[in-house]
Each structure stands twice: as structure tokens, then as C-alpha cells.
Write a protein that holds these residues in place. Structure first.
Motif, PDB file in Angstrom:
ATOM      1  N   LEU A   4      16.933 -67.775  25.385  1.00  0.00           N
ATOM      2  CA  LEU A   4      17.670 -66.558  24.894  1.00  0.00           C
ATOM      3  C   LEU A   4      16.784 -65.959  23.687  1.00  0.00           C
ATOM      4  O   LEU A   4      16.561 -64.435  23.859  1.00  0.00           O
ATOM      5  N   ARG A   5      16.233 -66.566  22.872  1.00  0.00           N
ATOM      6  CA  ARG A   5      15.283 -66.134  21.786  1.00  0.00           C
ATOM      7  C   ARG A   5      13.909 -65.468  22.407  1.00  0.00           C
ATOM      8  O   ARG A   5      13.498 -64.385  21.741  1.00  0.00           O
ATOM      9  N   SER A   6      13.620 -66.190  23.455  1.00  0.00           N
ATOM     10  CA  SER A   6      12.302 -65.529  23.889  1.00  0.00           C
ATOM     11  C   SER A   6      12.682 -64.132  24.659  1.00  0.00           C
ATOM     12  O   SER A   6      11.929 -63.222  24.573  1.00  0.00           O
ATOM     13  N   LEU A   7      13.921 -64.112  25.272  1.00  0.00           N
ATOM     14  CA  LEU A   7      14.207 -63.059  26.115  1.00  0.00           C
ATOM     15  C   LEU A   7      14.240 -62.010  25.157  1.00  0.00           C
ATOM     16  O   LEU A   7      13.965 -60.677  25.238  1.00  0.00           O
ATOM     17  N   VAL A   8      15.056 -62.168  23.867  1.00  0.00           N
ATOM     18  CA  VAL A   8      15.317 -60.896  22.843  1.00  0.00           C
ATOM     19  C   VAL A   8      14.195 -60.662  22.183  1.00  0.00           C
ATOM     20  O   VAL A   8      13.900 -59.266  22.169  1.00  0.00           O
ATOM     21  N   TRP A   9      13.083 -61.442  21.990  1.00  0.00           N
ATOM     22  CA  TRP A   9      11.780 -61.190  21.635  1.00  0.00           C
ATOM     23  C   TRP A   9      10.996 -60.022  22.676  1.00  0.00           C
ATOM     24  O   TRP A   9      10.467 -59.171  22.268  1.00  0.00           O
ATOM     25  N   PHE A  10      11.123 -60.463  23.802  1.00  0.00           N
ATOM     26  CA  PHE A  10      10.364 -59.727  24.997  1.00  0.00           C
ATOM     27  C   PHE A  10      11.117 -58.282  25.064  1.00  0.00           C
ATOM     28  O   PHE A  10      10.521 -57.361  25.038  1.00  0.00           O
ATOM     29  N   VAL A  11      12.370 -58.305  25.035  1.00  0.00           N
ATOM     30  CA  VAL A  11      13.110 -56.899  25.016  1.00  0.00           C
ATOM     31  C   VAL A  11      12.692 -55.967  23.868  1.00  0.00           C
ATOM     32  O   VAL A  11      12.362 -54.985  23.761  1.00  0.00           O
ATOM     33  N   ASN A  12      12.661 -56.501  22.622  1.00  0.00           N
ATOM     34  CA  ASN A  12      12.480 -55.957  21.591  1.00  0.00           C
ATOM     35  C   ASN A  12      11.083 -55.543  21.273  1.00  0.00           C
ATOM     36  O   ASN A  12      10.597 -54.383  21.100  1.00  0.00           O
ATOM     37  N   GLY A  13       9.994 -56.431  21.933  1.00  0.00           N
ATOM     38  CA  GLY A  13       8.435 -56.129  22.088  1.00  0.00           C
ATOM     39  C   GLY A  13       8.243 -55.111  22.983  1.00  0.00           C
ATOM     40  O   GLY A  13       7.553 -54.235  22.392  1.00  0.00           O
ATOM     41  N   SER A  14       8.998 -54.888  24.004  1.00  0.00           N
ATOM     42  CA  SER A  14       8.834 -53.823  25.023  1.00  0.00           C
ATOM     43  C   SER A  14       9.341 -52.667  24.329  1.00  0.00           C
ATOM     44  O   SER A  14       8.802 -51.487  24.703  1.00  0.00           O
ATOM     45  N   ALA A  15      10.642 -52.465  23.658  1.00  0.00           N
ATOM     46  CA  ALA A  15      11.038 -51.434  23.011  1.00  0.00           C
ATOM     47  C   ALA A  15       9.734 -50.785  21.970  1.00  0.00           C
ATOM     48  O   ALA A  15       9.836 -49.628  21.939  1.00  0.00           O
ATOM     49  N   VAL A  16       9.584 -51.639  21.223  1.00  0.00           N
ATOM     50  CA  VAL A  16       8.567 -51.411  19.969  1.00  0.00           C
ATOM     51  C   VAL A  16       7.223 -50.721  20.684  1.00  0.00           C
ATOM     52  O   VAL A  16       6.601 -49.797  20.220  1.00  0.00           O
ATOM     53  N   CYS A  17       6.900 -51.589  21.874  1.00  0.00           N
ATOM     54  CA  CYS A  17       5.579 -50.815  22.597  1.00  0.00           C
ATOM     55  C   CYS A  17       5.864 -49.385  23.133  1.00  0.00           C
ATOM     56  O   CYS A  17       5.010 -48.502  23.028  1.00  0.00           O
ATOM     57  N   LYS A  18       6.968 -49.366  23.807  1.00  0.00           N
ATOM     58  CA  LYS A  18       7.309 -47.926  24.310  1.00  0.00           C
ATOM     59  C   LYS A  18       7.321 -46.825  23.142  1.00  0.00           C
ATOM     60  O   LYS A  18       7.083 -45.739  23.534  1.00  0.00           O
ATOM     61  N   TRP A  19       8.211 -47.127  22.237  1.00  0.00           N
ATOM     62  CA  TRP A  19       8.118 -46.540  21.009  1.00  0.00           C
ATOM     63  C   TRP A  19       6.899 -45.759  20.500  1.00  0.00           C
ATOM     64  O   TRP A  19       6.257 -44.988  20.360  1.00  0.00           O
ATOM     65  N   ARG A  20       5.942 -47.064  20.351  1.00  0.00           N
ATOM     66  CA  ARG A  20       4.416 -46.686  19.967  1.00  0.00           C
ATOM     67  C   ARG A  20       3.860 -45.819  20.788  1.00  0.00           C
ATOM     68  O   ARG A  20       3.012 -44.720  20.576  1.00  0.00           O
ATOM     69  N   ALA A  21       4.035 -45.985  22.324  1.00  0.00           N
ATOM     70  CA  ALA A  21       3.322 -45.201  23.258  1.00  0.00           C
ATOM     71  C   ALA A  21       4.009 -43.705  23.292  1.00  0.00           C
ATOM     72  O   ALA A  21       3.157 -42.712  23.413  1.00  0.00           O
ATOM     73  N   CYS A  22       5.090 -43.623  22.980  1.00  0.00           N
ATOM     74  CA  CYS A  22       5.789 -42.298  22.777  1.00  0.00           C
ATOM     75  C   CYS A  22       5.012 -41.688  21.616  1.00  0.00           C
ATOM     76  O   CYS A  22       4.808 -40.360  21.544  1.00  0.00           O
ATOM     77  N   LEU A  23       4.871 -42.361  20.532  1.00  0.00           N
ATOM     78  CA  LEU A  23       4.257 -41.606  19.361  1.00  0.00           C
ATOM     79  C   LEU A  23       2.836 -41.138  19.682  1.00  0.00           C
ATOM     80  O   LEU A  23       2.491 -40.075  19.167  1.00  0.00           O
ATOM     81  N   ILE A  24       1.916 -42.156  20.208  1.00  0.00           N
ATOM     82  CA  ILE A  24       0.797 -41.704  20.500  1.00  0.00           C
ATOM     83  C   ILE A  24       0.840 -40.465  21.590  1.00  0.00           C
ATOM     84  O   ILE A  24       0.061 -39.524  21.492  1.00  0.00           O
ATOM     85  N   ARG A  25       1.692 -40.208  22.421  1.00  0.00           N
ATOM     86  CA  ARG A  25       1.823 -39.240  23.313  1.00  0.00           C
ATOM     87  C   ARG A  25       2.146 -37.904  22.800  1.00  0.00           C
ATOM     88  O   ARG A  25       1.690 -36.885  22.944  1.00  0.00           O
ATOM     89  N   SER A  26       3.194 -38.199  21.537  1.00  0.00           N
ATOM     90  CA  SER A  26       3.286 -37.102  21.013  1.00  0.00           C
ATOM     91  C   SER A  26       2.229 -36.331  20.107  1.00  0.00           C
ATOM     92  O   SER A  26       2.511 -35.189  19.993  1.00  0.00           O
ATOM     93  N   GLN A  27       1.253 -37.100  19.824  1.00  0.00           N
ATOM     94  CA  GLN A  27       0.127 -36.466  19.059  1.00  0.00           C
ATOM     95  C   GLN A  27      -1.093 -36.111  20.034  1.00  0.00           C
ATOM     96  O   GLN A  27      -2.045 -35.487  19.660  1.00  0.00           O
ATOM     97  N   ASN A  28      -0.857 -36.491  21.513  1.00  0.00           N
ATOM     98  CA  ASN A  28      -2.006 -36.194  22.369  1.00  0.00           C
ATOM     99  C   ASN A  28      -1.191 -35.931  23.619  1.00  0.00           C
ATOM    100  O   ASN A  28      -1.289 -36.397  24.542  1.00  0.00           O
ATOM    101  N   MET A  29      -0.533 -34.822  23.673  1.00  0.00           N
ATOM    102  CA  MET A  29       0.371 -34.292  24.942  1.00  0.00           C
ATOM    103  C   MET A  29      -0.591 -34.186  26.082  1.00  0.00           C
ATOM    104  O   MET A  29       0.146 -34.535  27.122  1.00  0.00           O
ATOM    105  N   GLY A  30      -1.738 -33.966  26.044  1.00  0.00           N
ATOM    106  CA  GLY A  30      -2.445 -33.825  27.324  1.00  0.00           C
ATOM    107  C   GLY A  30      -2.773 -34.972  27.915  1.00  0.00           C
ATOM    108  O   GLY A  30      -3.567 -35.323  28.972  1.00  0.00           O
TER     109      GLY A  30
END
Length: 153
Positions: A4-30
Motif C-alpha cells: 500500500l505504501r509503495s502504491l501511494v508513493w507511486f501515485v503521488n510520484g506520478s502526480a508530482v511528475c505530471k505537475w512538473r511537466a505542466c509547469l515546463i509546458r506552461s513556460q514552453n507552449m510550443g
């Protein structure tokens, strides 16, 4: 419980990664999705030295949002294979005239107007067409010069 802890870490890690990808994309829309992925991967903090005994076992590194939005992305091109006369990693017959195709992979930022020039120091090889144009190569894209091939004898 450990699963369960591994699953929670994986889900949270994925959300953090997606947030950072969105942050990068917001700075580089093209940018393409591949260029965003490359930016994430090329700006990771190294973690192997922080985890003795686990080197190479804990992923590629730690996400660094500040580094990801402040580092200037560069194309990273590499030749992944070639074909001589349609044969992958082939060898030309002596005295023959052959075409050569090359596959290039771009592992980071989008590359524009990519041109490759073939050269040799071999006196017995004559380059007939030593320049090919790959055009634009997006991040995490692989292209082959199937139409505009090198030609030599």
C-alpha cells in the motif's frame, strides 16, 4: 501494508511528475510532449551518491522543478543505426555504388533543419552524395533519411 505504501508513493510520484511537466509546458507552449519529457529527464538531480548500495536501482533521479524551467534545452541527436543498400548494418560490395540510410534519434529539445554530412578518410571510397537533410526532428522522435539517401562507391 508495504504494498500500500509503495502504491501511494507511486501515485503521488506520478502526480508530482505530471505537475512538473505542466509547469515546463506552461513556460514552453510550443514544445512537443517529447521535448517536455526530455527536459524533465535531463534536469533530474543525481541520487546514486545519496543512496550507497542502491546505485542504479532507484530510478533516473529526483525531479528538480527549478532546474527544469531554467535550463536551456538543447537537441541531443545520436545515430541509432544505418543501412547500406537496404541491409541494416550492411557492408557494401567492393566496386559497387550503394545508398546509405541513417536513423537519428533526438533525446531532448526539438531540432530544426537537421543536415548530416558523410565523410571518409578511405581513399578507395568516393562520396557521390555526401549530404542529406532530415528537416525538423522533435524531441524523442526517430527519423530515417529514406528519401534523401547518402550515395557512395
Amino acid at each position: 501494508m508495504q504494498q500500500l505504501r509503495s502504491l501511494v508513493w507511486f501515485v503521488n510520484g506520478s502526480a508530482v511528475c505530471k505537475w512538473r511537466a505542466c509547469l515546463i509546458r506552461s513556460q514552453n507552449m510550443g514544445w512537443s510532449a517529447g521535448a517536455v519529457r526530455g527536459q524533465l529527464l535531463h534536469t533530474l538531480d543525481e541520487i546514486d551518491s545519496l543512496n550507497p548500495g542502491y546505485e542504479g536501482q532507484l530510478g533516473a533521479g529526483r525531479l528538480n522543478a527549478a532546474k527544469a524551467v531554467t535550463t536551456t534545452a538543447q537537441p541531443e541527436l545520436s545515430m541509432i543505426n544505418y543501412a547500406i543498400g537496404g541491409v541494416t548494418n550492411g557492408n557494401p560490395e567492393p566496386g559497387s555504388t550503394v545508398t546509405m540510410t541513417v536513423s537519428l534519434q533526438n533525446l531532448w529539445a526539438d531540432a530544426e533543419n537537421v543536415t548530416a554530412v558523410l565523410s571518409t578518410t578511405e581513399a578507395l571510397v568516393t562520396l557521390v552524395d555526401d549530404t542529406v537533410n532530415f528537416g525538423n526532428i522533435s524531441g524523442y522522435e526517430t527519423v530515417t533519411n529514406a528519401v534523401d539517401t547518402f550515395l557512395f562507391q
